[in-house]
Each structure stands twice: as C-alpha cells, then as structure tokens.
Design an enzyme around this catalytic site. Structure first.
Site, PDB file in Angstrom:
ATOM      1  N   ASN A 418       0.828  -1.209   0.000  1.00  0.00           N
ATOM      2  CA  ASN A 418       0.000   0.000   0.000  1.00  0.00           C
ATOM      3  C   ASN A 418       0.856   1.250   0.000  1.00  0.00           C
ATOM      4  O   ASN A 418       1.693   1.449   0.874  1.00  0.00           O
ATOM      5  CB  ASN A 418      -0.876  -0.009   1.272  1.00  0.00           C
ATOM      6  CG  ASN A 418      -1.770   1.204   1.356  1.00  0.00           C
ATOM      7  OD1 ASN A 418      -2.768   1.287   0.659  1.00  0.00           O
ATOM      8  ND2 ASN A 418      -1.407   2.155   2.180  1.00  0.00           N
ATOM      9  N   GLU A 419       0.657   2.051  -1.065  1.00  0.00           N
ATOM     10  CA  GLU A 419       1.148   3.427  -1.059  1.00  0.00           C
ATOM     11  C   GLU A 419       2.646   3.578  -0.819  1.00  0.00           C
ATOM     12  O   GLU A 419       3.069   4.414  -0.018  1.00  0.00           O
ATOM     13  CB  GLU A 419       0.415   4.230   0.027  1.00  0.00           C
ATOM     14  CG  GLU A 419      -1.008   4.477  -0.284  1.00  0.00           C
ATOM     15  CD  GLU A 419      -1.583   5.639   0.519  1.00  0.00           C
ATOM     16  OE1 GLU A 419      -0.953   6.111   1.467  1.00  0.00           O
ATOM     17  OE2 GLU A 419      -2.685   6.061   0.176  1.00  0.00           O
ATOM     18  N   ASN A 470      -5.548   4.706  -4.395  1.00  0.00           N
ATOM     19  CA  ASN A 470      -6.132   5.398  -3.231  1.00  0.00           C
ATOM     20  C   ASN A 470      -6.285   6.856  -3.635  1.00  0.00           C
ATOM     21  O   ASN A 470      -5.292   7.560  -3.799  1.00  0.00           O
ATOM     22  CB  ASN A 470      -5.202   5.299  -2.013  1.00  0.00           C
ATOM     23  CG  ASN A 470      -4.956   3.860  -1.605  1.00  0.00           C
ATOM     24  OD1 ASN A 470      -5.686   2.967  -2.032  1.00  0.00           O
ATOM     25  ND2 ASN A 470      -3.943   3.637  -0.786  1.00  0.00           N
ATOM     26  N   TYR A 476      -8.717  15.470   0.406  1.00  0.00           N
ATOM     27  CA  TYR A 476      -7.370  16.024   0.547  1.00  0.00           C
ATOM     28  C   TYR A 476      -7.065  17.045  -0.528  1.00  0.00           C
ATOM     29  O   TYR A 476      -6.252  17.954  -0.344  1.00  0.00           O
ATOM     30  CB  TYR A 476      -6.334  14.901   0.468  1.00  0.00           C
ATOM     31  CG  TYR A 476      -6.290  14.033   1.691  1.00  0.00           C
ATOM     32  CD1 TYR A 476      -6.445  12.662   1.607  1.00  0.00           C
ATOM     33  CD2 TYR A 476      -6.110  14.587   2.957  1.00  0.00           C
ATOM     34  CE1 TYR A 476      -6.401  11.863   2.738  1.00  0.00           C
ATOM     35  CE2 TYR A 476      -6.068  13.798   4.098  1.00  0.00           C
ATOM     36  CZ  TYR A 476      -6.216  12.438   3.976  1.00  0.00           C
ATOM     37  OH  TYR A 476      -6.187  11.648   5.100  1.00  0.00           O
ATOM     38  N   TRP A 555     -12.803   4.112   2.030  1.00  0.00           N
ATOM     39  CA  TRP A 555     -11.967   4.210   3.236  1.00  0.00           C
ATOM     40  C   TRP A 555     -12.762   4.985   4.268  1.00  0.00           C
ATOM     41  O   TRP A 555     -12.986   6.188   4.105  1.00  0.00           O
ATOM     42  CB  TRP A 555     -10.642   4.929   2.943  1.00  0.00           C
ATOM     43  CG  TRP A 555      -9.744   4.834   4.129  1.00  0.00           C
ATOM     44  CD1 TRP A 555      -9.603   5.750   5.126  1.00  0.00           C
ATOM     45  CD2 TRP A 555      -8.910   3.726   4.464  1.00  0.00           C
ATOM     46  NE1 TRP A 555      -8.724   5.290   6.060  1.00  0.00           N
ATOM     47  CE2 TRP A 555      -8.286   4.051   5.689  1.00  0.00           C
ATOM     48  CE3 TRP A 555      -8.618   2.506   3.879  1.00  0.00           C
ATOM     49  CZ2 TRP A 555      -7.395   3.187   6.316  1.00  0.00           C
ATOM     50  CZ3 TRP A 555      -7.743   1.636   4.495  1.00  0.00           C
ATOM     51  CH2 TRP A 555      -7.142   1.991   5.698  1.00  0.00           C
ATOM     52  N   LYS A 576     -12.680   8.676   9.196  1.00  0.00           N
ATOM     53  CA  LYS A 576     -13.303   8.474   7.883  1.00  0.00           C
ATOM     54  C   LYS A 576     -14.264   7.269   7.906  1.00  0.00           C
ATOM     55  O   LYS A 576     -14.814   6.886   6.889  1.00  0.00           O
ATOM     56  CB  LYS A 576     -12.240   8.268   6.826  1.00  0.00           C
ATOM     57  CG  LYS A 576     -11.331   9.475   6.633  1.00  0.00           C
ATOM     58  CD  LYS A 576     -10.379   9.313   5.471  1.00  0.00           C
ATOM     59  CE  LYS A 576      -9.464  10.508   5.374  1.00  0.00           C
ATOM     60  NZ  LYS A 576      -8.483  10.517   6.518  1.00  0.00           N
TER      61      LYS A 576
HETATM   62  C1  GCU Z   1      -4.142   6.336   2.886  1.00  0.00           C
HETATM   63  C2  GCU Z   1      -3.736   5.080   3.610  1.00  0.00           C
HETATM   64  C3  GCU Z   1      -4.598   4.781   4.806  1.00  0.00           C
HETATM   65  C4  GCU Z   1      -4.963   6.073   5.507  1.00  0.00           C
HETATM   66  C5  GCU Z   1      -5.844   6.867   4.571  1.00  0.00           C
HETATM   67  C6  GCU Z   1      -6.258   8.219   5.168  1.00  0.00           C
HETATM   68  O1  GCU Z   1      -4.519   6.064   1.597  1.00  0.00           O
HETATM   69  O2  GCU Z   1      -3.693   3.908   2.813  1.00  0.00           O
HETATM   70  O3  GCU Z   1      -3.856   3.928   5.662  1.00  0.00           O
HETATM   71  O4  GCU Z   1      -5.631   5.810   6.724  1.00  0.00           O
HETATM   72  O5  GCU Z   1      -5.161   7.144   3.358  1.00  0.00           O
HETATM   73  O6  GCU Z   1      -5.632   9.206   4.801  1.00  0.00           O
HETATM   74  O7  GCU Z   1      -7.167   8.202   6.005  1.00  0.00           O
END
Ligand code: GCU
Length: 681
Positions: A418-419, A470, A476, A555, A576
C-alpha cells in the site's frame, strides 16, 4: 458383540502405550501474568511474577494509550503510545506422551515474539499479524512447566510495516493454543498454515475437479509408511468425494502428497447470493485436519472485468482496518468481529479490503460464510527498508498470509502492499519478491497493489497482476467529481491494465453538524457529518458509472485509532469511518451505501443529529432503496416523493419547539426530532 470381547478390546486399546489420539487443541488464553517493560530474568522458571498483573488473552498493552494523540497547541502532530517490550508468563501442566509432538500456536502477536519454556528458548517470530507455531516437545517436562513470552512492538527496520496511519498494538492480542499431534501428522510448520491446499481446477454443471495438496510430516526417528485419506464433505457432512494415497515418509521429513477429486453436481460458492461451503478433510494415522472449500472460479481481465464463476460480479464495499474496539485495541473477541462483519453485511457490500496487514482468522471465516469477497495484503505500507532482512521478512509475511488463507473461497486477491511513497530506497526489488512469492504459492488468484503518491504508472504500480488506487478527490485535494476525470485518464493511459479504486473517503464526526456543509479542512478539528455524506453521494455516482474499475472500496468501515492524527472531534482518531469506533452509530453515509447496495427495504432521514435547527425552513433529505417515500411532519402527511438515485428531498417549515418528522416507504418508517426556536439564549 459379546460383552467379554468388547471389554477385552477396550482394555487392549487403552493399554497401547502409543494409543493414537486425534490432534488436540487446548486454549492457553487463561491465567497469564503480565508486565509492561523488559525484565531480563523473566524467562527464568524460578522468577517470581506474582506481583505482575493477572490477565487473560487476547490482550494488548496499548488498550489505554491508543487514544493518546498529539497536542497541536504544543505543536505535537503525532501522538504517543507505548512501543516497547513486555512479558507474559503462565504455567503449563502437561504429562507428555511418548511419540507425541507439542506445539504452541499463536494467532497473532506484535511485533516480535520470543518464547521460553522452563528457561529454554523455544522460538522467535518476527511479524505482527500472522499465526505462527513453535514445537516445544523437547523442552517439555512432565508436570509443571513455566512458559515465558516476551513481546515487543518497537518499530524495527526489518519488519513491515515501518509506519502507517494506524497503531501497532503490542501484545498477545489474539488466541494462543497448545496443539498436540501424533509423530506422523499433517504438517504444522508450513508458514503457520493448515498444511493443506485445496484448489478448484475446473467446473461444469456436471462436476467440479478439485486438486488437494497436503504436507505430511514424520517427526519420528524412523521412516514410516503413511496412508492419507482425503475426503470432501458437503454442508450436511455427507461424503461427496474421497481418495487415498499411500507412501513412505523418511524420519524427520515432510512429504507433499497430491490428489484430484471430482465433486458431482457441485453447489457453487457464489458470493453474497449463495456462499455454499464444502469441507475438505485430511486423515493420516490419528491426525485429522479440515479446511473450508468453496467451489468457485474468480478471474479479472480488461476485456471481461471481474467474473465470479464465469459471470460478471460487481466488487464494491469498504476497507476494514485490523479488527479493533474503543478501549480494547486489537484484542477483540470473535463476537466483536462477527458484529463488524454483520454491520458491513447489512450495508450490502459484495467485498471488503482487509487493509494493510493479515487480519484475524475469524474475519476470513466470516467472509466465507457470508459470501463476501476479500482482498487481503502483505503489510508493506508507505516505505520500505533497503536491507535483505526487510525483504526476507516481507516475503515471510506474504508466505504466511497465503499459506494460512489459501483455502478461503472469500479471498480472491493477494495485495503486495500500500502506497509506497518513495523510490529511495528502491522498493521494486521487494515488490518483485512479493509478486514472485505470491505467484509461486498460488496461480489461482491475481495479485493487486494499492497505489497513490508516485506517478499513476510508476514501476511500483506495475509488479502486481492488477492495480488499484487510493484517491481522495474532494477531501485532501480537488473536487468530488474529479475522480471520474482522473480514472478515465489512467484508463486511457493504461488501456491493458485492470485498474480499481482501493480507497476513497472523507472524515466525519457525529458531533459536528453543518447543513449545508462548507468545504472541510482535513487536518482541522471540524469534520461535519454532512460533508462526508456529500462527498460519498458525489463520488459514488461517478464511480458506479465506470464499470472498468474492478473494485471500489470506501476508506473506511469503522473509525480507528491512529497515533499520527489530531483532527475531528478528538486526538489520535481517523474518523473516515462510516461507523463510529464504538460501533454504536452508523453515520448518514453508511445509509447512503445501504440504499445503493442493499435489497432489504430501507429508509433513512439524514441529519437526525442536526438539532436544534438554526432556521425554520429546512430541507429533509432521505436515503432509500424504495421507489417513493411519504413524509409526515408533526402527524400531518406531506407529499409523497419519488426516490431518484436513492434520494428524496422535501422543503418543510418547522414550528417552534419540537418537530417530529417521519419518512415511510412500504412498511418501513424512520423518524427524527428536530427542534426550533427563534428565541436566542
Ligand atoms: C491512505 C492510507 C490509509 C490512511 C488513509 C487516510 O490512503 O492507505 O492507511 O488511513 O489514506 O488518509 O485516512
């Protein structure tokens, strides 16, 4: 049978010194003594731990400091929770039987676990999320044994995840067992897994061909002839297929045996509509192991998209972080895991992404039973370390993930990570190693990777068979609708690449109500619930219109603790979630997705918590999966409105004081109370 003969046989059986007993699994969750901190002599059997804290497993030593956020006023952005060593001790009273083998089985402990029996080291495991076992046979004595376990969740450079937007809860936070088996048994040291791999090879209406590989271990000092019987049982326990293999296993070796079985007129594991489960049973000597079997095929390609059993299948749902609860960290019960899965089931998901690490075994079992597809992944998050030790441990964690979850029909994708946010140090060798590990262990499932912050077609996003992104447009950065434009551009740039959305979401506090909401500042303390609803209404409309996206995962399912945050209505929380951390409140956005995804009649009036109202003339917004909804205000019927794209609205005028609003669709009614007064103070 004559009584005398029966009695003689029973006596004979009990008299046999090595009377073969079936495998046993005894819980070791009770009667531990715990101490937070390091105690160099704690492994000594004569150490006195009676002043330590008496605890039961599952246990984490971060249950109380998980919410310790930073203080923006003092410029602290990241909270602090204890990351360090701790000790657990308990007695183990056993009468070891000759020829038997004894194993400790830990279902999960973070991050490094070192176990000692009677002062002798019996094993070490580096990694916080998988099941692992230690063979303690040679250290066991008859009567009282002292088991001492050191667990340490300190961040270390060779164990992924090196960081992440979540806490690493230290401790023996899942179950611990004592497993007893005969000297000849299905292997217990295959990356912590069952030692069995059942694969559906082909399916027709008439039959399904199932391949089963079992690893047979001979832990005795002499070579032995073994017979392995493989049986497939249907949900009622009836045998539907069976085969037997016989071969010799040399002393202290493990031998794989493979067999093909045919299930006539198979009942398919067909996701949410029909998650039919068979059982595969492996018997060798006195040992018996069972694993689930879902007869299904799952493929993804650019031309056909996702096919489950050869038919198109929409993959949408939410991300779940490690199972956890407010005030308990990740030390949760099966019932709490089941409740989480029930809440997601009721929302109408077809899939869940188990983010960032291997989850509790119960999650996969529940997904099998509920027909929920699972994407599950190795814990490569944000950054890697350039050392060989880091790569080796990441490979180990991928091997454990696959060996332990291979037989779950719900699991359809192995995630590489991931990321990864930087190409320095170069992450590609690690990703390549994880990709080749996954393909070597399982050619029946695609691999995926959740990409974000480097170029959309950066090499890190090209190792896995398929890729997801993602993207948080409207939270954001950017605007809600931008996710469609962005997706179309990537799809055009990578026309032969299967792409999906692995994360999209927005924060919300149920204590913050603002109707209509202004743009939220993600890092601010104000996260109005209405903004999250607006975000998801807009994003989902755009995403559902793009069937080339193999997945859409919100998410996140539940608010969860994260040391690095200090926003919304309290420190150290990622808000979130569609549901609050205590699972008590489903936010309005949850009902938006239930209206879109569930076929169980529902109606939900939004902004129930936005009272008292500040103006007399307000809009009522309702989510529903019905065709129309009737509204009543203080007992008076208002117009029936059609539901357009799962939403219906009315403009109403409130009287002074309390107002009761009721929305009815069929025989389902939702009711809220909003108060209004034009008197100030
Ligand atoms: C990211 C990440 C998550 C994180 C989420 C966020 O993409 O993978 O672990 O919690 O964004 O910013 O809430």
């Amino acid at each position: 049978m004559p009584k005398l003969l029966l009695g003689l046989l029973l006596t004979l059986a009990l008299a046999l010194p090595n009377a073969a007993i079936a495998r046993e699994k005894a819980s070791l969750n009770a009667a531990w003594m715990f101490h937070k901190g390091d105690v160099p002599t704690a492994s000594d059997p004569n150490f006195q731990a009676d002043t330590w804290q008496a605890i039961e497993l599952p246990h984490t030593y971060n249950a109380s400091d998980a919410g310790a956020g930073g203080d923006k006023a003092r410029g602290e952005e990241e909270g602090v929770y204890y990351r360090g060593p701790a000790w657990y001790r308990r007695d183990l009273t056993v009468t070891p039987q000759p020829g038997k083998r004894y194993f400790l089985q830990f279902e999960g402990a973070a991050l490094i676990t070192e176990a000692y029996l009677n002062g002798k080291s019996v094993g070490r495991h580096d990694g916080g999320y998988a099941t692992f076992r230690f063979d303690i046979t040679d250290a066991l004595k008859s009567g009282r044994n002292v088991l001492a376990v050191k667990v340490d969740n300190t961040r270390v450079n060779h164990i992924a995840p090196l960081t992440g937007d979540f806490n690493v809860f230290g401790g023996l936070y899942r179950n611990v067992w004592l497993v007893t088996a005969d000297g000849i048994h299905v292997d217990l040291m295959d990356h912590g897994g069952p030692g069995v791999y059942a694969t559906t090879k082909t399916i027709t209406n008439a039959s399904a061909d199932i391949h089963v590989k079992s690893l047979i271990r001979n832990d005795t000092a002499t070579s032995a002839p073994v017979k392995v019987r493989t049986t497939i049982l249907d949900a009622s326990g009836k045998t539907v297929a069976q085969s037997t293999t016989t071969f010799t296993v040399a002393a202290n070796t493990t031998v794989p045996t493979e067999t093909n079985l045919t299930v006539k007129k198979p009942r398919l594991w067909a996701g949410r509509s029909a998650p039919y489960l068979y059982t595969v049973k492996i018997e060798t000597g006195s040992d018996t192991v069972t694993v689930p079997l879902g007869v299904r095929t799952f493929t993804i390609d650019v031309k056909n998209g996702v096919l489950l059993n050869g038919k198109p299948y929409a993959v949408y749902g939410a991300n779940m972080q490690q199972p956890g609860r407010y005030g308990k960290g990740t030390a949760v019960s099966d019932a709490e895991i089941d409740e989480d899965m029930q809440i997601m089931d009721e929302m109408g998901v077809t899939a869940l992404r188990l983010a960032h690490m291997q989850h509790h075994p119960r999650v996969y079992e529940e997904a099998d039973r509920r027909g929920i597809l699972i994407s599950t992944e190795a814990p490569l998050v944000d950054f890697i370390d350039a050392s060989d030790a880091f790569k080796a441990n990441a490979v180990q964690q991928m091997q454990e993930l696959i060996a332990q979850n291979y037989n779950h029909p719900s699991v359809v994708v192995w995630g590489l990570g991931n990321e990864i946010r930087s190409n320095d140090p170069d992450p590609n060798p690690v990703l390549a190693a994880l990709q080749s590990t996954a393909k070597a262990m399982d050619t029946s499932r695609p691999t995926a990777y959740a990409h974000c912050c480097l170029a959309d077609d950066d090499p890190v996003a090209l190792h896995s068979d398929i890729v997801s992104y993602n993207k948080y447009f409207g939270w954001y950065w950017g605007e809600f609708e931008d996710i469609g434009k962005w997706a179309d551009e990537v799809h055009a740039k990578l026309p032969n690449r299967v792409i999906g959305i692995s994360e999209y979401g927005a924060g919300a506090s149920i204590l913050h109500q603002e109707d209509l909401p202004k743009r939220t500042v993600p890092q601010a303390y104000w996260h109005p619930e209405q903004y999250q609803s607006a975000y998801h209404e807009a994003n989902w409309k755009v995403l559902k219109a793009r069937p080339y996206l193999w997945s859409n995962f919100i998410w996140v399912a539940f608010d969860f603790p994260s040391f690095r945050r200090n926003e919304g209505d309290r420190p150290a929380i990622n808000d979130k979630g569609l549901v609050t951390e205590d699972r008590k409140v489903r936010k309005d956005a949850y009902y938006w997705y239930q209206a879109n995804w569930s076929d169980k009649p529902m109606v939900h009036i939004t902004s129930s918590r936005d009272t008292p109202k500040r103006v007399r003339k307000v809009t009522v917004k309702v989510y529903s999966n019905a065709a129309e909804v009737r509204l009543r205000l203080n007992g008076v019927d208002l117009a029936v409105q059609p539901v357009v794209d799962h939403m219906a609205t009315w403009k109403i005028e409130l009287k002074d004081g309390d107002n009761v609003i009721e929305a009815t669709a069929g025989d389902i009614t939702d009711q809220v109370m909003w108060s209004y007064t034009d008197k100030i103070g």
